[in-house]
Design a protein around this motif. Sequence first.
Motif, PDB file in Angstrom:
ATOM      1  N   HIS A  86       1.454  -7.433   5.523  1.00  0.00           N
ATOM      2  CA  HIS A  86       2.631  -7.949   5.389  1.00  0.00           C
ATOM      3  C   HIS A  86       2.707  -9.366   4.819  1.00  0.00           C
ATOM      4  CE1 HIS A  86       6.962  -8.524   5.910  1.00  0.00           C
ATOM      5  NE2 HIS A  86       6.749  -9.348   6.916  1.00  0.00           N
ATOM      6  N   ALA A  87       1.701 -10.222   5.654  1.00  0.00           N
ATOM      7  CA  ALA A  87       1.827 -11.687   5.329  1.00  0.00           C
ATOM      8  C   ALA A  87       1.332 -11.885   3.942  1.00  0.00           C
ATOM      9  CB  ALA A  87       0.814 -12.252   6.403  1.00  0.00           C
ATOM     10  N   LEU A  88       0.321 -10.946   3.597  1.00  0.00           N
ATOM     11  CA  LEU A  88      -0.194 -11.469   2.218  1.00  0.00           C
ATOM     12  C   LEU A  88       0.968 -11.149   1.127  1.00  0.00           C
ATOM     13  CD1 LEU A  88      -2.512 -11.859   0.345  1.00  0.00           C
ATOM     14  CD2 LEU A  88      -3.431  -9.703   0.434  1.00  0.00           C
ATOM     15  N   ARG A  89       1.508 -10.064   1.302  1.00  0.00           N
ATOM     16  CA  ARG A  89       2.882  -9.607   0.247  1.00  0.00           C
ATOM     17  C   ARG A  89       3.716 -10.980   0.208  1.00  0.00           C
ATOM     18  NH1 ARG A  89       7.876  -8.091   0.296  1.00  0.00           N
ATOM     19  NH2 ARG A  89       8.188  -7.440   2.447  1.00  0.00           N
ATOM     20  N   LEU A  90       4.127 -11.345   1.512  1.00  0.00           N
ATOM     21  CA  LEU A  90       5.084 -12.500   1.451  1.00  0.00           C
ATOM     22  C   LEU A  90       4.509 -13.875   0.985  1.00  0.00           C
ATOM     23  CD1 LEU A  90       6.627 -12.235   5.148  1.00  0.00           C
ATOM     24  CD2 LEU A  90       7.701 -11.446   2.815  1.00  0.00           C
ATOM     25  N   ALA A  91       3.124 -14.159   1.041  1.00  0.00           N
ATOM     26  CA  ALA A  91       2.257 -15.130   0.641  1.00  0.00           C
ATOM     27  C   ALA A  91       2.361 -15.272  -1.001  1.00  0.00           C
ATOM     28  CB  ALA A  91       1.098 -15.315   1.427  1.00  0.00           C
ATOM     29  N   LEU A  92       2.011 -13.824  -1.572  1.00  0.00           N
ATOM     30  CA  LEU A  92       2.132 -13.682  -2.848  1.00  0.00           C
ATOM     31  C   LEU A  92       3.404 -13.759  -3.411  1.00  0.00           C
ATOM     32  CD1 LEU A  92      -0.725 -10.941  -2.939  1.00  0.00           C
ATOM     33  CD2 LEU A  92      -0.745 -13.037  -4.266  1.00  0.00           C
ATOM     34  N   ARG A  93       4.443 -13.694  -2.584  1.00  0.00           N
ATOM     35  CA  ARG A  93       5.971 -13.600  -3.169  1.00  0.00           C
ATOM     36  C   ARG A  93       6.248 -12.454  -3.962  1.00  0.00           C
ATOM     37  NH1 ARG A  93       6.192 -20.379  -4.257  1.00  0.00           N
ATOM     38  NH2 ARG A  93       6.378 -20.831  -2.049  1.00  0.00           N
ATOM     39  N   MET A  94       5.745 -11.182  -3.577  1.00  0.00           N
ATOM     40  CA  MET A  94       5.882 -10.026  -4.175  1.00  0.00           C
ATOM     41  C   MET A  94       6.774  -9.059  -3.532  1.00  0.00           C
ATOM     42  SD  MET A  94       2.199  -9.015  -5.597  1.00  0.00           S
ATOM     43  CE  MET A  94       1.273 -10.020  -7.162  1.00  0.00           C
ATOM     44  N   SER A  95       7.580  -8.173  -4.296  1.00  0.00           N
ATOM     45  CA  SER A  95       8.461  -7.242  -3.545  1.00  0.00           C
ATOM     46  C   SER A  95       7.360  -6.218  -3.047  1.00  0.00           C
ATOM     47  CB  SER A  95       9.379  -6.693  -4.578  1.00  0.00           C
ATOM     48  OG  SER A  95       8.589  -5.959  -5.788  1.00  0.00           O
ATOM     49  N   VAL A  96       8.130  -5.380  -2.361  1.00  0.00           N
ATOM     50  CA  VAL A  96       7.464  -4.078  -1.598  1.00  0.00           C
ATOM     51  C   VAL A  96       6.612  -3.307  -3.107  1.00  0.00           C
ATOM     52  CG1 VAL A  96       7.531  -1.732  -0.919  1.00  0.00           C
ATOM     53  CG2 VAL A  96       8.728  -3.806   0.262  1.00  0.00           C
ATOM     54  N   ARG A  97       7.561  -3.007  -4.140  1.00  0.00           N
ATOM     55  CA  ARG A  97       6.956  -2.342  -5.271  1.00  0.00           C
ATOM     56  C   ARG A  97       5.836  -3.069  -5.995  1.00  0.00           C
ATOM     57  NH1 ARG A  97       8.651   2.195  -7.474  1.00  0.00           N
ATOM     58  NH2 ARG A  97      10.382   2.172  -5.992  1.00  0.00           N
ATOM     59  N   GLY A  98       6.317  -4.409  -6.284  1.00  0.00           N
ATOM     60  CA  GLY A  98       5.274  -5.168  -6.857  1.00  0.00           C
ATOM     61  C   GLY A  98       4.034  -5.335  -6.163  1.00  0.00           C
ATOM     62  N   PHE A  99       4.177  -5.454  -4.956  1.00  0.00           N
ATOM     63  CA  PHE A  99       2.875  -5.563  -4.249  1.00  0.00           C
ATOM     64  C   PHE A  99       2.014  -4.363  -4.116  1.00  0.00           C
ATOM     65  CE2 PHE A  99       0.784  -6.120   0.241  1.00  0.00           C
ATOM     66  CZ  PHE A  99      -0.209  -7.073  -0.167  1.00  0.00           C
ATOM     67  N   ALA A 100       2.752  -3.219  -3.958  1.00  0.00           N
ATOM     68  CA  ALA A 100       1.911  -1.742  -4.282  1.00  0.00           C
ATOM     69  C   ALA A 100       1.362  -1.764  -5.617  1.00  0.00           C
ATOM     70  CB  ALA A 100       3.267  -0.534  -4.058  1.00  0.00           C
ATOM     71  N   GLY A 102      -2.446  -1.087  -5.994  1.00  0.00           N
ATOM     72  CA  GLY A 102      -2.776   0.256  -6.532  1.00  0.00           C
ATOM     73  C   GLY A 102      -2.496   1.372  -5.677  1.00  0.00           C
ATOM     74  N   VAL A 103      -1.497   1.181  -4.601  1.00  0.00           N
ATOM     75  CA  VAL A 103      -1.117   2.072  -3.325  1.00  0.00           C
ATOM     76  C   VAL A 103       0.195   2.195  -3.577  1.00  0.00           C
ATOM     77  CG1 VAL A 103      -2.934   1.041  -1.881  1.00  0.00           C
ATOM     78  CG2 VAL A 103      -0.722   0.268  -1.892  1.00  0.00           C
ATOM     79  N   ALA A 104       0.764   3.397  -2.862  1.00  0.00           N
ATOM     80  CA  ALA A 104       2.184   3.869  -2.771  1.00  0.00           C
ATOM     81  C   ALA A 104       2.839   2.798  -2.135  1.00  0.00           C
ATOM     82  CB  ALA A 104       2.235   5.283  -2.225  1.00  0.00           C
ATOM     83  N   ALA A 105       3.949   2.581  -2.731  1.00  0.00           N
ATOM     84  CA  ALA A 105       5.170   1.773  -2.023  1.00  0.00           C
ATOM     85  C   ALA A 105       5.588   2.147  -0.839  1.00  0.00           C
ATOM     86  CB  ALA A 105       6.549   1.794  -3.045  1.00  0.00           C
ATOM     87  N   ARG A 106       5.614   3.440  -0.432  1.00  0.00           N
ATOM     88  CA  ARG A 106       5.811   3.777   0.900  1.00  0.00           C
ATOM     89  C   ARG A 106       4.742   3.162   1.854  1.00  0.00           C
ATOM     90  NH1 ARG A 106       4.410   8.687  -1.514  1.00  0.00           N
ATOM     91  NH2 ARG A 106       2.413   9.651  -0.718  1.00  0.00           N
ATOM     92  N   THR A 107       3.502   3.129   1.535  1.00  0.00           N
ATOM     93  CA  THR A 107       2.533   2.568   2.375  1.00  0.00           C
ATOM     94  C   THR A 107       2.689   1.134   2.530  1.00  0.00           C
ATOM     95  OG1 THR A 107       0.992   4.158   1.198  1.00  0.00           O
ATOM     96  CG2 THR A 107       0.124   2.217   2.572  1.00  0.00           C
ATOM     97  N   VAL A 108       3.187   0.415   1.725  1.00  0.00           N
ATOM     98  CA  VAL A 108       3.471  -0.950   1.829  1.00  0.00           C
ATOM     99  C   VAL A 108       4.635  -1.159   2.983  1.00  0.00           C
ATOM    100  CG1 VAL A 108       4.378  -3.239   0.916  1.00  0.00           C
ATOM    101  CG2 VAL A 108       2.591  -1.835  -0.354  1.00  0.00           C
ATOM    102  N   ALA A 109       5.927  -0.216   2.659  1.00  0.00           N
ATOM    103  CA  ALA A 109       6.722  -0.233   3.435  1.00  0.00           C
ATOM    104  C   ALA A 109       6.328   0.050   4.986  1.00  0.00           C
ATOM    105  CB  ALA A 109       7.771   0.786   2.983  1.00  0.00           C
ATOM    106  N   LYS A 110       5.401   0.835   5.125  1.00  0.00           N
ATOM    107  CA  LYS A 110       5.185   1.196   6.594  1.00  0.00           C
ATOM    108  C   LYS A 110       4.282   0.013   7.029  1.00  0.00           C
ATOM    109  CE  LYS A 110       1.633   4.214   8.803  1.00  0.00           C
ATOM    110  NZ  LYS A 110       0.419   5.324   8.561  1.00  0.00           N
ATOM    111  N   TRP A 111       3.508  -0.751   6.457  1.00  0.00           N
ATOM    112  CA  TRP A 111       2.979  -1.915   6.999  1.00  0.00           C
ATOM    113  C   TRP A 111       4.149  -2.991   7.272  1.00  0.00           C
ATOM    114  CZ3 TRP A 111      -0.567  -2.696   2.029  1.00  0.00           C
ATOM    115  CH2 TRP A 111      -1.628  -1.887   2.159  1.00  0.00           C
ATOM    116  N   ASP A 112       5.152  -3.215   6.526  1.00  0.00           N
ATOM    117  CA  ASP A 112       6.161  -4.050   6.800  1.00  0.00           C
ATOM    118  C   ASP A 112       6.867  -3.570   8.102  1.00  0.00           C
ATOM    119  OD1 ASP A 112       5.228  -5.450   4.404  1.00  0.00           O
ATOM    120  OD2 ASP A 112       7.430  -4.963   3.445  1.00  0.00           O
ATOM    121  N   GLN A 113       7.068  -2.289   8.143  1.00  0.00           N
ATOM    122  CA  GLN A 113       7.722  -1.815   9.460  1.00  0.00           C
ATOM    123  C   GLN A 113       6.969  -1.811  10.914  1.00  0.00           C
ATOM    124  OE1 GLN A 113       9.137   2.262   9.092  1.00  0.00           O
ATOM    125  NE2 GLN A 113      10.342   2.106  10.850  1.00  0.00           N
TER     126      GLN A 113
END
Length: 366
Positions: free
Chosen positions: A13-27, A31-42
């Motif tokens: 989650h910290a890396l996503r925010l540091a990269l300033r990417m949305s959930v979908r953009g980070f996924a 190269g992973v599913a957006a729901r995986t990133v959403a799970k990390w954030d939650q």
Amino acid sequence: MATVHHWTGQEAHALRLALRMSVRGFAEHLGVAARTVAKWDQLLAATEPRPDTQAILDTALARADAAVHLRFETLLSEAGRPAAGPGRRVTASGPRAWEYESWTDDLDRVVVALSRQNFAFADNLLARWLNRFKPPELDDKGLYLLARSTALRGDLQRDQGAVLGPLSAQHSYAGARSVFAQLDIPRRIAQLDLSLAVVAEMSSKLDVAARHYESLAVDDRLSRRDRARARLWVGTALSKDGNHDYAARVMMAATREFEDLSEPDDWSVAHQKLALAHRGVGDLGAALHFIDIARSTGVTDSPMQRVRLDTAHGHILLSDPATRDDGLHVLDDAAKLATKFGLSHQLRSIESIRRTSEGAPGPRRR
């Protein structure tokens, strides 16, 4: 630079925010599913990516630039991670990438400050880094910056007149040379040898300095400009030792080299030294000719160079009884400027010229 030993959703989650990417953009980036990133954030630290995804996150962090690393470490720190002790998940070996960038920028500022004789500012910038890290903490890039910082501290100490002793230019140059030798950077080693030869000359070890300059004047580790400087300083050491005629010939060869290299400041300094060599043999007409060229052609108008030019000019004027008063006036102005900027070595030179000139007959004019 930060590394993560074991990823959880918190670090992802910290890396996503540091990269300033949305959930979908980070996924998509990973190269992973957006729901995986959403799970990390939650779930944050309560979930862990799969081993293959951990490797993907390692790669994403490694490829991020210094600004991202800084934001990443800041976010984890604010979240209470890493914590001290064996549970620590994020570590940094020595300085972070952004610290190296800041260090490099500060060294550029030091070079400018030294050119303007702003010694207090330069010393403050150098102390910030030299007191911050120990050599065992540093990788090769850090050691390079440490050696460069130490060499610049030597320049600072040399310009302030601290030539010998434990807190001196000689000590700093030797320390910087040792690190560059460890890194196996021949050009930097040779440049430090040149600086140590200057220290020997300033310490009145003229024979030693001249021998070192002579060997460095033909040393292929140095640039053509540095070799020409070494040749010029051979002449300086010879002139100080009373061998003015040969010194002038050596200096003239260096002067032609600076002209060929289109180095106006070095060319001006060479004429200043030529003027003093001709003063030494009593040819005041030639001495005045060369010092006038030096005073009118220099591009860099630093306090140090103004003091050196005025000291040389005053020395020449003082050598002729007809212009003695003018020479004393020029030396007085040089001494005031040297005092203002803390140029103690130049002050000692001015006082030595005054003492030597008292009661001494002036050289003949040609």
